[in-house]
Design a protein around this motif. Structure first.
Motif, PDB file in Angstrom:
ATOM      1  N   ASP A   1       0.791  10.104  -3.693  1.00 45.84           N
ATOM      2  CA  ASP A   1       0.007   9.965  -2.806  1.00 45.84           C
ATOM      3  C   ASP A   1       0.723  10.242  -1.158  1.00 45.84           C
ATOM      4  OD1 ASP A   1      -2.215  10.196  -4.179  1.00 45.84           O
ATOM      5  OD2 ASP A   1      -2.936   8.166  -3.384  1.00 45.84           O
TER       6      ASP A   1
ATOM      7  N   ALA B   1      -2.220   6.758   1.499  1.00 40.92           N
ATOM      8  CA  ALA B   1      -2.033   5.435   1.809  1.00 40.92           C
ATOM      9  C   ALA B   1      -2.891   4.892   3.083  1.00 40.92           C
ATOM     10  CB  ALA B   1      -0.617   4.978   2.129  1.00 40.92           C
TER      11      ALA B   1
ATOM     12  N   TYR C   1     -12.450   6.870  -7.840  1.00 37.47           N
ATOM     13  CA  TYR C   1     -11.211   5.899  -7.002  1.00 37.47           C
ATOM     14  C   TYR C   1      -9.900   6.260  -7.655  1.00 37.47           C
ATOM     15  CZ  TYR C   1      -9.266   2.393  -4.646  1.00 37.47           C
ATOM     16  OH  TYR C   1      -8.470   1.449  -3.810  1.00 37.47           O
TER      17      TYR C   1
ATOM     18  N   ALA D   1       1.074   3.917  -3.008  1.00 32.57           N
ATOM     19  CA  ALA D   1       0.686   5.408  -2.737  1.00 32.57           C
ATOM     20  C   ALA D   1       1.911   6.177  -3.352  1.00 32.57           C
ATOM     21  CB  ALA D   1       0.328   5.545  -1.364  1.00 32.57           C
TER      22      ALA D   1
ATOM     23  N   SER E   1      -6.047  10.756  -2.654  1.00 31.99           N
ATOM     24  CA  SER E   1      -6.262   9.835  -1.310  1.00 31.99           C
ATOM     25  C   SER E   1      -4.791   9.856  -0.825  1.00 31.99           C
ATOM     26  CB  SER E   1      -6.792   8.556  -1.660  1.00 31.99           C
ATOM     27  OG  SER E   1      -7.461   8.214  -0.312  1.00 31.99           O
TER      28      SER E   1
ATOM     29  N   PRO F   1     -11.466   9.419   4.303  1.00 31.93           N
ATOM     30  CA  PRO F   1     -11.650   8.270   3.474  1.00 31.93           C
ATOM     31  C   PRO F   1     -12.959   8.469   2.535  1.00 31.93           C
ATOM     32  CG  PRO F   1     -11.090   7.241   5.591  1.00 31.93           C
ATOM     33  CD  PRO F   1     -11.324   9.108   5.607  1.00 31.93           C
TER      34      PRO F   1
ATOM     35  N   GLU G   1     -10.716   2.464   2.712  1.00 26.18           N
ATOM     36  CA  GLU G   1     -11.542   2.408   1.397  1.00 26.18           C
ATOM     37  C   GLU G   1     -11.842   0.955   0.969  1.00 26.18           C
ATOM     38  OE1 GLU G   1      -9.420   5.321  -0.950  1.00 26.18           O
ATOM     39  OE2 GLU G   1     -10.455   7.046  -0.076  1.00 26.18           O
ATOM     40  N   LYS G   2     -10.638   0.137   1.175  1.00 19.73           N
ATOM     41  CA  LYS G   2     -10.595  -1.159   0.477  1.00 19.73           C
ATOM     42  C   LYS G   2     -10.096  -2.227   1.459  1.00 19.73           C
ATOM     43  CE  LYS G   2      -8.883  -3.969  -3.428  1.00 19.73           C
ATOM     44  NZ  LYS G   2      -7.736  -3.733  -4.537  1.00 19.73           N
TER      45      LYS G   2
ATOM     46  N   THR H   1       0.963  -1.299  -0.034  1.00 17.60           N
ATOM     47  CA  THR H   1       0.040  -0.088   0.044  1.00 17.60           C
ATOM     48  C   THR H   1       0.771   1.159   0.093  1.00 17.60           C
ATOM     49  OG1 THR H   1      -1.718  -1.158   1.042  1.00 17.60           O
ATOM     50  CG2 THR H   1      -1.930   1.017   1.407  1.00 17.60           C
TER      51      THR H   1
ATOM     52  N   ASN I   1      -5.661   6.015   4.152  1.00 14.05           N
ATOM     53  CA  ASN I   1      -6.915   5.948   3.893  1.00 14.05           C
ATOM     54  C   ASN I   1      -7.406   4.652   2.816  1.00 14.05           C
ATOM     55  OD1 ASN I   1      -7.889   8.559   4.672  1.00 14.05           O
ATOM     56  ND2 ASN I   1      -8.025   9.843   2.862  1.00 14.05           N
ATOM     57  N   HIS I   2      -6.591   4.364   1.876  1.00 14.91           N
ATOM     58  CA  HIS I   2      -6.815   2.893   1.355  1.00 14.91           C
ATOM     59  C   HIS I   2      -7.024   1.819   2.548  1.00 14.91           C
ATOM     60  CE1 HIS I   2      -6.576   0.432  -2.084  1.00 14.91           C
ATOM     61  NE2 HIS I   2      -5.632  -0.459  -1.409  1.00 14.91           N
TER      62      HIS I   2
END
Ligand code: ADP
Ligand code: NI
Length: 215
Positions: A144, A169, A162, A139, A167, A153, A175-176, A135, A171-172
């Motif tokens: 990012d 790292a 998306y 990013a 965004s 997020p 988000e996922k 991640t 937030n990822h």
């Protein structure tokens, strides 16, 4: 059909094809997905040859590395024919890879046990210590930031927002990554995902404590 020879040839082919990739689909991603797929397959009594072959080839058709998804799938199919893989195996591997690489809205569920195993292995590589590393690497490659408290997020993301929205790292994770454990298909992958999930939660807790200078 010599299964060992085919697996060997697939490994060499993938190493060569992905040698220049830096989008998170490098050879070592394939290596981990293959090994994890075999671990899950043994626990779920899935066909080891299909799981290993599909895991090795799963990113060859990725849309990031091909003109289109169709072109990518054709490349995999041609390779399987050239290497004299029998038709039922070809059909099964192609079915798995096409379902996995389908990134559109209505995600098709995996139909076969082997497909479920390989999809779980691929998702597991986004979790845990390795997932965290990937991640931040991803990013960084996009430009990012590691984290920025003012960027919240994003929820209910469309493919476009998306890709294009800003965004971080961290937030990822929201988000996922923290959603992936509930998407596992097989029981054994769920146990692995739970452990990796807890590790990420612990990581985030420590991260935010350090961010505020508390620890
Ligand atoms: P996949 O292996 O499922 O094709 P992706 O290509 O979407 O995964 O992503 C490759 C890696 O980069 C994964 O570990 C994923 O979690 C991570 N990643 C994807 N998008 C982002 C993002 N916007 N920010 C940080 N990491 C990301
Ligand atoms: Ni992958």
């Amino acid at each position: 059909m010599d299964k060992q020879a085919i697996l060997q040839a697939a490994e060499s082919y993938v190493k060569k094809e992905l040698s220049t990739d830096s989008s998170g689909h490098d050879w070592w991603h394939i290596y981990r997905v293959r090994n994890t797929a075999l671990t899950i397959a043994r626990n779920e009594n899935a066909d080891l040859f299909i799981c290993e072959l599909a895991a090795l080839l799963h990113d060859i058709a990725d849309e990031k590395l091909n003109e289109s998804e169709e072109a990518g799938l054709k490349k995999v199919q041609d390779w399987l024919i050239e290497n004299k893989v029998e038709k039922p195996y070809i059909d099964h591997v192609i079915q798995i890879i096409s379902t996995m690489s389908f990134k559109g809205g209505n995600r098709q569920p995996m139909e076969t046990l082997e497909g479920k195993v390989v999809q779980d292995a691929d998702r597991l590589d986004a979790l845990g210590a390795v997932g965290i590393a990937r991640t931040f690497a991803y990013a960084g490659s996009k430009g990012d930031l590691v984290y920025a408290p003012e960027l919240k997020p994003r929820t209910s993301l469309t493919k476009e927002s998306y890709r294009n929205g800003r965004s971080t790292a961290v937030n990822h994770f929201y988000e996922k990554l923290l959603k992936l454990k509930d998407l596992m298909n097989t029981e054994y992958a769920k146990t692995l995902a739970d452990e990796r999930h807890r590790f990420m939660e612990l990581y985030l807790e420590q991260f935010f404590s350090e961010w505020e200078g508390e620890k």
